[in-house]
Write a protein that holds these residues in place. Structure first.
Motif, PDB file in Angstrom:
ATOM      1  N   GLU A 193     -11.250   7.054   0.903  1.00  0.00           N
ATOM      2  CA  GLU A 193     -11.676   5.781   0.845  1.00  0.00           C
ATOM      3  C   GLU A 193     -11.366   5.286   1.952  1.00  0.00           C
ATOM      4  N   MET A 194     -10.439   5.704   3.025  1.00  0.00           N
ATOM      5  CA  MET A 194      -9.261   5.460   4.516  1.00  0.00           C
ATOM      6  C   MET A 194     -10.633   5.821   5.465  1.00  0.00           C
ATOM      7  N   TYR A 195     -10.602   7.649   5.305  1.00  0.00           N
ATOM      8  CA  TYR A 195     -11.814   7.445   5.876  1.00  0.00           C
ATOM      9  C   TYR A 195     -12.569   8.458   5.397  1.00  0.00           C
ATOM     10  N   PRO A 196     -13.987   7.301   5.851  1.00  0.00           N
ATOM     11  CA  PRO A 196     -15.371   8.083   5.259  1.00  0.00           C
ATOM     12  C   PRO A 196     -15.994   9.162   5.744  1.00  0.00           C
ATOM     13  N   GLU A 197     -16.019  10.213   4.916  1.00  0.00           N
ATOM     14  CA  GLU A 197     -17.214  10.807   5.316  1.00  0.00           C
ATOM     15  C   GLU A 197     -17.542  10.786   7.101  1.00  0.00           C
ATOM     16  N   GLY A 198     -17.502  11.714   7.716  1.00  0.00           N
ATOM     17  CA  GLY A 198     -18.476  10.948   9.230  1.00  0.00           C
ATOM     18  C   GLY A 198     -17.267  10.246  10.438  1.00  0.00           C
TER      19      GLY A 198
ATOM     20  N   ARG B  75     -16.378   8.339  13.199  1.00  0.00           N
ATOM     21  CA  ARG B  75     -15.998   8.774  14.176  1.00  0.00           C
ATOM     22  C   ARG B  75     -14.697   7.849  15.111  1.00  0.00           C
ATOM     23  N   THR B  76     -14.683   6.502  13.970  1.00  0.00           N
ATOM     24  CA  THR B  76     -13.543   5.076  14.906  1.00  0.00           C
ATOM     25  C   THR B  76     -12.471   5.098  14.927  1.00  0.00           C
ATOM     26  N   ASN B  77     -11.735   5.435  16.147  1.00  0.00           N
ATOM     27  CA  ASN B  77      -9.828   5.635  15.786  1.00  0.00           C
ATOM     28  C   ASN B  77      -9.890   4.368  16.717  1.00  0.00           C
ATOM     29  N   VAL B  78      -8.169   3.447  16.510  1.00  0.00           N
ATOM     30  CA  VAL B  78      -7.865   2.158  17.010  1.00  0.00           C
ATOM     31  C   VAL B  78      -6.440   3.847  17.737  1.00  0.00           C
ATOM     32  N   ARG B  79      -6.478   3.390  19.546  1.00  0.00           N
ATOM     33  CA  ARG B  79      -5.654   3.275  20.419  1.00  0.00           C
ATOM     34  C   ARG B  79      -4.962   2.061  21.040  1.00  0.00           C
ATOM     35  N   VAL B  80      -3.623   2.398  21.278  1.00  0.00           N
ATOM     36  CA  VAL B  80      -2.898   1.115  21.578  1.00  0.00           C
ATOM     37  C   VAL B  80      -2.094   2.024  23.075  1.00  0.00           C
ATOM     38  N   GLU B  81      -2.632   1.375  23.545  1.00  0.00           N
ATOM     39  CA  GLU B  81      -2.840   2.323  25.249  1.00  0.00           C
ATOM     40  C   GLU B  81      -0.743   1.515  25.477  1.00  0.00           C
ATOM     41  N   GLN B  82      -0.742   3.112  26.003  1.00  0.00           N
ATOM     42  CA  GLN B  82       0.825   3.315  27.424  1.00  0.00           C
ATOM     43  C   GLN B  82       1.733   2.716  25.729  1.00  0.00           C
TER      44      GLN B  82
ATOM     45  N   SER C  87       0.756  -1.206  -0.180  1.00  0.00           N
ATOM     46  CA  SER C  87      -0.142   0.099   0.651  1.00  0.00           C
ATOM     47  C   SER C  87       1.071   1.294   0.019  1.00  0.00           C
ATOM     48  N   ILE C  88       0.840   2.361  -0.686  1.00  0.00           N
ATOM     49  CA  ILE C  88       1.052   3.594  -0.412  1.00  0.00           C
ATOM     50  C   ILE C  88       0.023   4.477  -0.377  1.00  0.00           C
ATOM     51  N   PHE C  89       0.296   5.496   0.711  1.00  0.00           N
ATOM     52  CA  PHE C  89      -0.649   5.980   1.679  1.00  0.00           C
ATOM     53  C   PHE C  89      -0.421   7.560   2.578  1.00  0.00           C
ATOM     54  N   VAL C  90      -0.548   8.275   1.806  1.00  0.00           N
ATOM     55  CA  VAL C  90       0.672   9.455   2.811  1.00  0.00           C
ATOM     56  C   VAL C  90      -0.898   9.883   3.924  1.00  0.00           C
ATOM     57  N   ASN C  91      -0.579   9.162   5.578  1.00  0.00           N
ATOM     58  CA  ASN C  91      -1.584   8.909   5.898  1.00  0.00           C
ATOM     59  C   ASN C  91      -1.878  10.145   7.018  1.00  0.00           C
ATOM     60  N   PRO C  92      -2.811  11.492   6.494  1.00  0.00           N
ATOM     61  CA  PRO C  92      -2.781  12.574   7.063  1.00  0.00           C
ATOM     62  C   PRO C  92      -2.905  12.760   9.015  1.00  0.00           C
ATOM     63  N   THR C  93      -3.528  11.671   9.305  1.00  0.00           N
ATOM     64  CA  THR C  93      -3.581  11.495  10.657  1.00  0.00           C
ATOM     65  C   THR C  93      -2.346  11.187  11.390  1.00  0.00           C
ATOM     66  N   GLN C  94      -1.227  10.698  10.877  1.00  0.00           N
ATOM     67  CA  GLN C  94       0.563  10.509  11.336  1.00  0.00           C
ATOM     68  C   GLN C  94       1.078  12.227  11.406  1.00  0.00           C
TER      69      GLN C  94
ATOM     70  N   PHE D 208       0.963  10.569  16.842  1.00  0.00           N
ATOM     71  CA  PHE D 208       1.047   9.351  15.899  1.00  0.00           C
ATOM     72  C   PHE D 208       0.950   8.043  15.297  1.00  0.00           C
ATOM     73  N   PHE D 209       1.087   7.309  16.696  1.00  0.00           N
ATOM     74  CA  PHE D 209       1.260   5.784  16.458  1.00  0.00           C
ATOM     75  C   PHE D 209      -0.599   5.787  16.424  1.00  0.00           C
ATOM     76  N   TYR D 210      -1.569   6.536  16.932  1.00  0.00           N
ATOM     77  CA  TYR D 210      -2.202   6.741  17.074  1.00  0.00           C
ATOM     78  C   TYR D 210      -3.512   6.349  15.318  1.00  0.00           C
ATOM     79  N   GLY D 211      -2.351   7.340  14.850  1.00  0.00           N
ATOM     80  CA  GLY D 211      -2.889   7.463  13.321  1.00  0.00           C
ATOM     81  C   GLY D 211      -3.050   5.926  13.220  1.00  0.00           C
ATOM     82  N   VAL D 212      -0.794   6.279  12.999  1.00  0.00           N
ATOM     83  CA  VAL D 212      -0.711   4.290  12.757  1.00  0.00           C
ATOM     84  C   VAL D 212      -1.337   3.748  12.974  1.00  0.00           C
TER      85      VAL D 212
END
Length: 255
Positions: free
Chosen positions: A68-73, A75-82, A25-32, A95-99
């Motif tokens: 495609e990666m972040y459809p409009e609306g 609200r769900t994100n993934v967080r690996v705590e600690q 995959s090639i995707f410059v991820n804005p959430t990072q 950064f790592f929440y975006g990753v």
């Protein structure tokens, strides 16, 4: 995220040894990227990247759009705590929440059996492993050995930002980590070793030190300031600014 180099292509080649089909995959991820970081100027060259992937034996290139990666609306994100709040997470708290979020979505889109991530981004690799385990993805996550230039500098897309003078100084980080690993392997005190490594990096021309840390390779938590017990496997990680470029690196340590 594109601007592919030999390190990326080595991951494709490793994937090819563990699977019948390889997908990149090639995707410059804005959430990072935080406000003010280099999202707009991050190096992009899709046609060159696709040619490099083809030469490495990649069967399919996945090029999703932001929509495609972040459809409009969304609200769900993934967080690996600690683990996401240590080391690089202190200096780049977003950064790592975006990753984790983008990798989880890529896994759902592609549904791979095996995924290969570079050990150069060691914290990222361990966070993805934790996420896969915790969420029950049926995916084997493999680490790919860091690809280095002749002077030891880990290959990175951001190396393109270095001036010729900075490029000549950049190998000092790996040299300092290598010396630190050798000293730790024979029982030196971690606090002394880590301070020496920081001093060597800064003396070589780096302008700002973020960290040089000795951590448990799985949890990423700092190890006690005591000589490593025999048989211990640990990880040394470093991050520092050279001019306008932030470089990271890491190395395994065995006593």
């Amino acid at each position: 995220m594109g601007a592919l180099h030999g390190g990326h292509l080595s991951l494709v080649e490793k994937a090819g040894r563990h699977a019948t089909k390889t997908i990149a995959s090639i995707f410059v991820n804005p959430t990072q990227f935080a406000p003010g970081e280099d999202f707009d100027t991050y190096p992009r060259d899709e046609s060159a990247d696709r040619a490099k992937l083809d030469s490495a034996g990649c069967d399919l290139v996945y090029l999703p759009t932001v929509e495609e990666m972040y459809p409009e609306g969304t609200r769900t994100n993934v967080r690996v705590e600690q683990m996401s709040d240590l080391l690089d997470g202190i200096y780049r708290p977003h950064f790592f929440y975006g990753v984790a979020t983008v990798v989880a979505r890529l896994f759902l889109h592609v549904q791979p059996d095996v995924a290969v991530f570079g050990e150069k981004d060691y914290q990222q690799l361990q966070i993805i492993r934790r996420m896969v385990k915790d969420l029950g993805f049926p995916i084997e996550v493999l680490g790919g050995e860091t690809t280095r230039d002749a002077d030891g500098l880990a290959q990175s897309s951001r190396n393109l930002y270095l001036s010729p003078e900075e490029r000549r100084a950049a190998g000092a980080m790996q040299a300092a980590l290598h010396r630190a690993a050798m000293r730790l392997s024979i029982g030196a005190m971690p606090s002394d070793v880590l301070q020496e490594a920081r001093d060597l990096i800064m003396a070589s021309g780096f302008r700002e030190m973020n960290y040089v840390s000795l951590v448990d390779p799985a949890s990423l938590e700092d190890l006690p300031d005591a000589p490593l017990p025999h048989g211990t496997v640990a990880r040394l990680l470093g991050a520092a600014w050279l001019g306008k470029t932030r470089l990271i690196d890491n190395i395994s340590v065995t006593r």
